[in-house]
Design an enzyme around this catalytic site. Sequence first.
Site, PDB file in Angstrom:
ATOM      1  CE  LYS A 182      -6.537  -3.864   4.274  1.00 36.26           C
ATOM      2  NZ  LYS A 182      -7.321  -4.519   5.354  1.00 36.26           N
TER       3      LYS A 182
ATOM      4  CE  LYS B 177      -6.538  -8.823   9.938  1.00 31.73           C
ATOM      5  NZ  LYS B 177      -5.219  -8.436   9.440  1.00 31.73           N
TER       6      LYS B 177
ATOM      7  NE  ARG C 290      -2.262  -1.027   3.673  1.00 34.23           N
ATOM      8  CZ  ARG C 290      -1.859  -0.058   4.486  1.00 34.23           C
ATOM      9  NH1 ARG C 290      -2.073   1.211   4.163  1.00 34.23           N
ATOM     10  NH2 ARG C 290      -1.236  -0.334   5.614  1.00 34.23           N
TER      11      ARG C 290
END
Length: 529
Positions: free
Chosen positions: A199, A240, A57
Amino acid sequence: MSHGDRKVGLGAIGIDASRAHWNLGVAALYEEAVRRHEGAIAAEGPLICSTGQHTGRSPNDKFIVRESSSEKHVAWGKVNRPIDAAAFDALKARMMAYLRGKELYVQDCWAGADHSYRLPIRIVTERAWHSLFARHMFIEEQSAAARAQHAPEFTVIDAPSFTARPSVDPTNSEVFILLNFAQRLVLIGGTNYAGEIKKSIFTVMNYLLPLRDVMPMHCSANIGPDGDVALFFGLSGTGKTTLSSDPARRLIGDDEHGWSSGGVFNFEGGCYAKMIRLSAEAEPQIYATTKRFGTVLENVAYDPETRAIDLNDDMLTENTRGAYPLEFIDNAIPEGRGGHPKNVIMLTADAFGVLPPIARLSPAAAMYHFLSGYTAKVAGTERGVTEPKATFSTCFGAPFMVWEPNVYAKLLGERIEKHQAKVWLVNTGWTGGPHGVGSRMKIAHTRAMITAALSGQLDHVKYRHDAVFNLEVPETVPGVPSDALNPRQTWKDHAAYDAQAKKLATMFADNFKTFDSTASAEVKGAGPR
């Protein structure tokens, strides 16, 4: 909505739709990507694509249009940088002119598995493989009737070949991610990194849902055989995806969820997992997706002759990724929903090697650590990060939060209290020393600790108080050596551990000064001493 109406819909935002491909399926998008030399098909079926220069990103290139309908809700600052409406419109006009007559790919889909809160979205891409990525990431409606009723409430236009001109545009570089809540439009340019599409919609959901009293969360979620839901908060690289993909539990989703009055729901229809050094032994479910037709592999190395992939090769980036539909995980829940969480796990990757591997948090401590969001940025997740670096990311997802952090903290705190959820802090980072000296926590040990917490085995064991970090740490966990539970004992030099622990505790305290005027005395007192 007819095909013709869809074309009108694109025309309304200034796109010439004469060469647009609508809602192509996986096989057709494979053909398009290969025809356009966007990717290669691996020996066992995945589509391998390169993102080029941008392998993560670009957080410094995201801007939000400052306009009257949303201005008072946005926490303006380093994360949410403002851009004025006139500058947005000027860049948009040039972008639309660039796209005129171009071959484009359109996916009409939804964000949010709960029909009460789901958002119909349209993803318009210059790359065929980005369209496949979007098809995996977001939710497809199986009913033809429902698909026909799709009317986008937010549109993302992604054109990697179109760049901003910082000499003219008020952007940080040639890359731009621009969100306009008034026009319900996201513009992305200058980067091939597909994660920006995912995102940007997550950021949109983080803005819209608090207006409806729903908690948006950067977390994964799964559900046990008895229906008990667990949440896993954490930034990229903290575990995660890995830890929520548990063969003994069913997966709700791996990254983005909402918590409403009815329970938890996934925002997405797929997973976007880190692939570097993935193994069949440690992460069997995710590893299996690398052998599937349909999976999109980003920046994964492969042999140009045999087309065999090499998941251990970080030549292009540490941030190698795989995008695949949720259904590729055998025990995933198709409806993407569950009840109210019984356990909330906050994951951190402690690069200093001093936090205990698991600790029980009081409600006040849960709020402290949620607002702190301590972890280490893992190499490759963002441009310029080449080794783990300690950071504090509020709400375990500061780059995607639009409102002030206390808005999200209040929503979470209310739900934890109302549903009596147990909260745990789990360190998946280093032990025996800091990064470069110690070793990463064993996944098997972390899984055993989480299993013990979720099953209730830690409800009745003895706990010791960690005086430095003000944490309650279990003295025993089934399947985990007792010395592994006390990080000080894993260091050869105890004095060095004490100095490092004090250093990190001070960092926590300094960071939390941001919340001195808003956090309660109880929450402020729940952090490291």
